[in-house]
Design a protein around this motif. Structure first.
Motif, PDB file in Angstrom:
ATOM      1  N   SER A  30       0.803  -1.223   0.000  1.00  0.00           N
ATOM      2  CA  SER A  30       0.000   0.000   0.000  1.00  0.00           C
ATOM      3  C   SER A  30       0.836   1.273   0.000  1.00  0.00           C
ATOM      4  O   SER A  30       0.285   2.374  -0.028  1.00  0.00           O
ATOM      5  CB  SER A  30      -0.930   0.013   1.225  1.00  0.00           C
ATOM      6  OG  SER A  30      -0.177   0.039   2.428  1.00  0.00           O
ATOM      7  N   VAL A 136      -5.600   3.833  -3.254  1.00  0.00           N
ATOM      8  CA  VAL A 136      -4.650   2.724  -3.338  1.00  0.00           C
ATOM      9  C   VAL A 136      -5.368   1.397  -3.146  1.00  0.00           C
ATOM     10  O   VAL A 136      -5.159   0.437  -3.897  1.00  0.00           O
ATOM     11  CB  VAL A 136      -3.533   2.897  -2.283  1.00  0.00           C
ATOM     12  CG1 VAL A 136      -2.704   1.620  -2.158  1.00  0.00           C
ATOM     13  CG2 VAL A 136      -2.640   4.074  -2.650  1.00  0.00           C
ATOM     14  N   ARG A 137      -6.223   1.331  -2.144  1.00  0.00           N
ATOM     15  CA  ARG A 137      -6.944   0.076  -1.861  1.00  0.00           C
ATOM     16  C   ARG A 137      -7.857  -0.312  -3.020  1.00  0.00           C
ATOM     17  O   ARG A 137      -7.889  -1.476  -3.434  1.00  0.00           O
ATOM     18  CB  ARG A 137      -7.775   0.212  -0.578  1.00  0.00           C
ATOM     19  CG  ARG A 137      -8.498  -1.080  -0.183  1.00  0.00           C
ATOM     20  CD  ARG A 137      -9.427  -0.864   0.995  1.00  0.00           C
ATOM     21  NE  ARG A 137     -10.563  -0.015   0.663  1.00  0.00           N
ATOM     22  CZ  ARG A 137     -11.639  -0.441   0.004  1.00  0.00           C
ATOM     23  NH1 ARG A 137     -11.732  -1.690  -0.419  1.00  0.00           N
ATOM     24  NH2 ARG A 137     -12.640   0.398  -0.231  1.00  0.00           N
ATOM     25  N   ASN A 139      -7.639   0.560  -6.180  1.00  0.00           N
ATOM     26  CA  ASN A 139      -6.834   0.154  -7.333  1.00  0.00           C
ATOM     27  C   ASN A 139      -6.358  -1.287  -7.168  1.00  0.00           C
ATOM     28  O   ASN A 139      -6.436  -2.096  -8.109  1.00  0.00           O
ATOM     29  CB  ASN A 139      -5.635   1.092  -7.482  1.00  0.00           C
ATOM     30  CG  ASN A 139      -4.729   0.700  -8.623  1.00  0.00           C
ATOM     31  OD1 ASN A 139      -5.157   0.570  -9.769  1.00  0.00           O
ATOM     32  ND2 ASN A 139      -3.459   0.502  -8.327  1.00  0.00           N
ATOM     33  N   ARG A 140      -5.880  -1.619  -5.982  1.00  0.00           N
ATOM     34  CA  ARG A 140      -5.416  -2.985  -5.728  1.00  0.00           C
ATOM     35  C   ARG A 140      -6.575  -3.980  -5.831  1.00  0.00           C
ATOM     36  O   ARG A 140      -6.422  -5.062  -6.412  1.00  0.00           O
ATOM     37  CB  ARG A 140      -4.770  -3.064  -4.338  1.00  0.00           C
ATOM     38  CG  ARG A 140      -4.243  -4.450  -3.978  1.00  0.00           C
ATOM     39  CD  ARG A 140      -3.503  -4.430  -2.656  1.00  0.00           C
ATOM     40  NE  ARG A 140      -4.302  -3.875  -1.589  1.00  0.00           N
ATOM     41  CZ  ARG A 140      -3.856  -3.689  -0.351  1.00  0.00           C
ATOM     42  NH1 ARG A 140      -2.613  -3.991  -0.035  1.00  0.00           N
ATOM     43  NH2 ARG A 140      -4.649  -3.191   0.576  1.00  0.00           N
ATOM     44  N   GLY A 167       5.132  -1.955  -4.687  1.00  0.00           N
ATOM     45  CA  GLY A 167       4.210  -1.155  -3.886  1.00  0.00           C
ATOM     46  C   GLY A 167       4.804   0.074  -3.232  1.00  0.00           C
ATOM     47  O   GLY A 167       4.209   1.164  -3.290  1.00  0.00           O
ATOM     48  N   ASN A 171       2.679   2.987  -5.037  1.00  0.00           N
ATOM     49  CA  ASN A 171       1.589   3.428  -4.175  1.00  0.00           C
ATOM     50  C   ASN A 171       1.987   4.560  -3.254  1.00  0.00           C
ATOM     51  O   ASN A 171       1.124   5.335  -2.831  1.00  0.00           O
ATOM     52  CB  ASN A 171       1.019   2.240  -3.393  1.00  0.00           C
ATOM     53  CG  ASN A 171       0.217   1.324  -4.293  1.00  0.00           C
ATOM     54  OD1 ASN A 171      -0.432   1.781  -5.234  1.00  0.00           O
ATOM     55  ND2 ASN A 171       0.263   0.032  -4.048  1.00  0.00           N
ATOM     56  N   LEU A 174       1.194   7.400  -5.434  1.00  0.00           N
ATOM     57  CA  LEU A 174      -0.247   7.650  -5.509  1.00  0.00           C
ATOM     58  C   LEU A 174      -0.761   8.275  -4.213  1.00  0.00           C
ATOM     59  O   LEU A 174      -1.658   9.114  -4.225  1.00  0.00           O
ATOM     60  CB  LEU A 174      -0.979   6.346  -5.805  1.00  0.00           C
ATOM     61  CG  LEU A 174      -2.477   6.430  -6.119  1.00  0.00           C
ATOM     62  CD1 LEU A 174      -2.732   7.355  -7.296  1.00  0.00           C
ATOM     63  CD2 LEU A 174      -3.032   5.036  -6.414  1.00  0.00           C
ATOM     64  N   ARG A 175      -0.185   7.885  -3.087  1.00  0.00           N
ATOM     65  CA  ARG A 175      -0.608   8.435  -1.807  1.00  0.00           C
ATOM     66  C   ARG A 175      -0.225   9.912  -1.674  1.00  0.00           C
ATOM     67  O   ARG A 175      -0.947  10.695  -1.080  1.00  0.00           O
ATOM     68  CB  ARG A 175       0.047   7.657  -0.646  1.00  0.00           C
ATOM     69  CG  ARG A 175      -0.662   6.370  -0.291  1.00  0.00           C
ATOM     70  CD  ARG A 175       0.128   5.592   0.746  1.00  0.00           C
ATOM     71  NE  ARG A 175      -0.679   4.510   1.280  1.00  0.00           N
ATOM     72  CZ  ARG A 175      -1.478   4.612   2.327  1.00  0.00           C
ATOM     73  NH1 ARG A 175      -1.583   5.750   2.964  1.00  0.00           N
ATOM     74  NH2 ARG A 175      -2.184   3.571   2.751  1.00  0.00           N
TER      75      ARG A 175
END
Length: 229
Positions: A30, A136-137, A139-140, A167, A171, A174-175
């Motif tokens: 994540s 993120v969650r 997308n995963r 990750g 990610n 992305l975060r």
């Protein structure tokens, strides 16, 4: 203590090593720990409410997976990835995950398709809002709904191993910034992958997921956040 560790839940006294491994894996996948960041076994064990032993065993497994490494000073840290290493990993991911998407297009059942549709809709309609962690969650969830539909658990496990390595880069980016979402490449690729899987078009599904991975890698590399090499 690392702020990300405070989000870890206390563990019941069962399969503690496996549980510690799962929670540390989630931190990596994540992007809640950054490349180069050190992890204190004591801090992790306190955050999870267990002794150091199961955490040490979990960390050893992650080192064997090459998702963590031991620095010259013996500290455990998240590996720092150069541009060339990240590009190589992205090429492998595009091939492997693209193949999984191609399999999903021809193997998925009605239930698997509904799961993929729901995962794509959740991210596309903006459920993530201003919460980068939720983006993120979601997308995963979308990606692994596709990979599960391929019907090969060994392949899904291989992909999970690739995400452990990627990750902390993809990610974390992305975060920290929603630029990748606002650019629209991710959502367009996801919509194309869903349409291809719905139509049973293996080649198009493979191309859409490969493009999603490649465009994300290009975006991150062009931002200049990775060391050259």
């Amino acid at each position: 203590m690392n702020h990300a560790l405070t989000t870890l839940p206390l563990l019941e006294r069962r399969t503690l090593t496996d549980a510690a491994y799962a929670h540390l894996s989630d931190l990596l996948v994540s992007g809640r720990v950054a490349p180069g960041e050190k992890l204190s076994l004591r801090d992790v064990s306190e955050a999870l409410g267990v002794s150091v032993m199961p955490v040490r065993e979990a960390v050893s497994r992650l080192i064997a997976d090459r998702a963590l490494e031991v620095a010259p000073n013996r500290a455990v840290r998240v590996p720092v990835m150069t541009c060339s290493q990240f590009r190589e990993l992205s090429i492998v991911r595009a091939e492997v995950e693209g193949w999984a998407a191609a399999l999903a297009a021809t193997r998925r059942g009605a239930a698997e398709l509904e799961g993929i549709i729901a995962a794509e809709a959740a991210l596309h309609r903006g459920d993530a809002g201003a919460d980068a962690a939720e983006a993120v969650r979601l997308n995963r969830d979308f990606h692994f709904a596709i990979y599960a539909a391929a019907g090969l658990p060994t392949l899904t496990a291989m992909i999970a191993g690739l995400w452990l390595k990627a990750g902390p880069v993809i990610n974390l980016d992305l975060r920290h910034s929603r630029d990748r979402l606002s650019a629209g490449h991710m959502l367009r690729c996801h919509a194309a992958a869903l349409a291809a899987i719905r139509a049973g078009d293996a080649a198009a599904a493979r191309a859409a997921i490969a493009e999603d991975i490649t465009r994300a890698a290009d975006f991150i590399i062009e931002r200049g956040g990775l060391p050259r090499g």
